[in-house]
Design an enzyme around this catalytic site. Structure first.
Site, short mmCIF file in Angstrom:
data_model
loop_
_atom_site.label_atom_id
_atom_site.label_comp_id
_atom_site.label_asym_id
_atom_site.label_seq_id
_atom_site.Cartn_x
_atom_site.Cartn_y
_atom_site.Cartn_z
N ASP A 151 -6.65 -1.46 1.53
CA ASP A 151 -6.99 -0.42 2.50
C ASP A 151 -7.73 -1.11 3.64
O ASP A 151 -8.72 -1.80 3.39
CB ASP A 151 -7.87 0.63 1.83
CG ASP A 151 -8.19 1.82 2.73
OD1 ASP A 151 -7.33 2.17 3.56
OD2 ASP A 151 -9.28 2.39 2.59
N ARG B 128 -5.58 1.91 -4.64
CA ARG B 128 -4.78 1.27 -3.60
C ARG B 128 -4.81 -0.25 -3.74
O ARG B 128 -5.83 -0.81 -4.10
CB ARG B 128 -5.25 1.68 -2.21
CG ARG B 128 -6.71 1.41 -1.98
CD ARG B 128 -7.35 2.29 -0.96
NE ARG B 128 -7.32 3.66 -1.40
CZ ARG B 128 -7.63 4.68 -0.65
NH1 ARG B 128 -8.02 4.50 0.58
NH2 ARG B 128 -7.58 5.91 -1.10
N ARG C 233 0.85 -1.19 0.00
CA ARG C 233 0.00 0.00 0.00
C ARG C 233 0.88 1.24 0.00
O ARG C 233 1.81 1.34 0.79
CB ARG C 233 -0.90 0.01 1.23
CG ARG C 233 -1.55 1.34 1.58
CD ARG C 233 -2.77 1.63 0.73
NE ARG C 233 -3.26 2.98 0.88
CZ ARG C 233 -4.22 3.36 1.71
NH1 ARG C 233 -4.81 2.49 2.50
NH2 ARG C 233 -4.61 4.61 1.74
N ASP D 152 -9.49 -0.30 7.33
CA ASP D 152 -9.95 0.76 8.22
C ASP D 152 -10.74 0.17 9.38
O ASP D 152 -11.55 -0.75 9.19
CB ASP D 152 -10.87 1.75 7.50
CG ASP D 152 -10.12 2.63 6.52
OD1 ASP D 152 -9.03 3.11 6.87
OD2 ASP D 152 -10.65 2.85 5.42
#
Length: 167
Positions: A96, A93, A84, A98
């Site tokens: 990712d 990307r 990344r 989160d």
């Protein structure tokens, strides 16, 4: 029941399903993280910057004995290990990861905000979480309220033909 943490994982570079599998394998391999449930894969329109490939997105429910900052560090290490790079806000990307919800906690530190500050505006985050929070009424209610008021009109499609193999 241990407090559940909900993650959103997405990829739009290269073999998107393989990148999701790689991220899940890394989560599963961490002795401090237990993967409870993984959503189906969704193909989604890019959010924010539309001139890029579509994303594959999933939600993952986990438990952990890590604190929020330590979990964030692990997620950043997984992202780095999967190449990344952070060149463009909302840009393409490889992966990712989160943290979206940590139970119903509200957490604000220099590096972390939970619930994720824009989760309530993003179908690609909310709809996969709804799939896996079936026995978590507080999160289902939160997601349902966000979906009802969020106003995200981007398209999202559940991909029944994409299966993840991360064990």
């Amino acid at each position: 029941m241990a407090e559940r943490i909900y993650l959103s994982i997405g990829s739009n570079i290269g073999d998107r399903a393989a990148r999701l599998n790689d991220a899940l394998r890394e989560l599963n391999a961490n002795e401090h993280i237990t993967v409870i449930r993984v959503s189906p894969v969704y193909e989604t329109q890019p959010w924010g910057l539309l001139d890029q490939e579509n994303f594959y997105n999933i939600a993952v429910a986990i438990t952990t004995d890590l604190n929020p900052e330590a979990l964030l560090t692990v997620l950043h290490e997984i992202e780095s290990g999967l190449h990344r790079t952070r060149h463009e806000h909302w840009g393409p990307r490889t992966i990712d990861l989160d943290i979206i919800y940590w139970g119903l906690q509200t957490i604000h530190t220099h590096d972390l905000e939970i619930p994720h500050p824009r989760a309530s505006e993003r179908n690609f985050v909310l709809r996969p979480i709804k799939d896996i929070a079936i026995d978590d009424p507080d999160i289902i209610n939160l997601v349902d309220r966000s979906l009802a008021t969020g106003g995200d009109e981007s398209w999202i499609k559940k991909l029944g033909e994409v299966t993840l193999h991360y064990d």
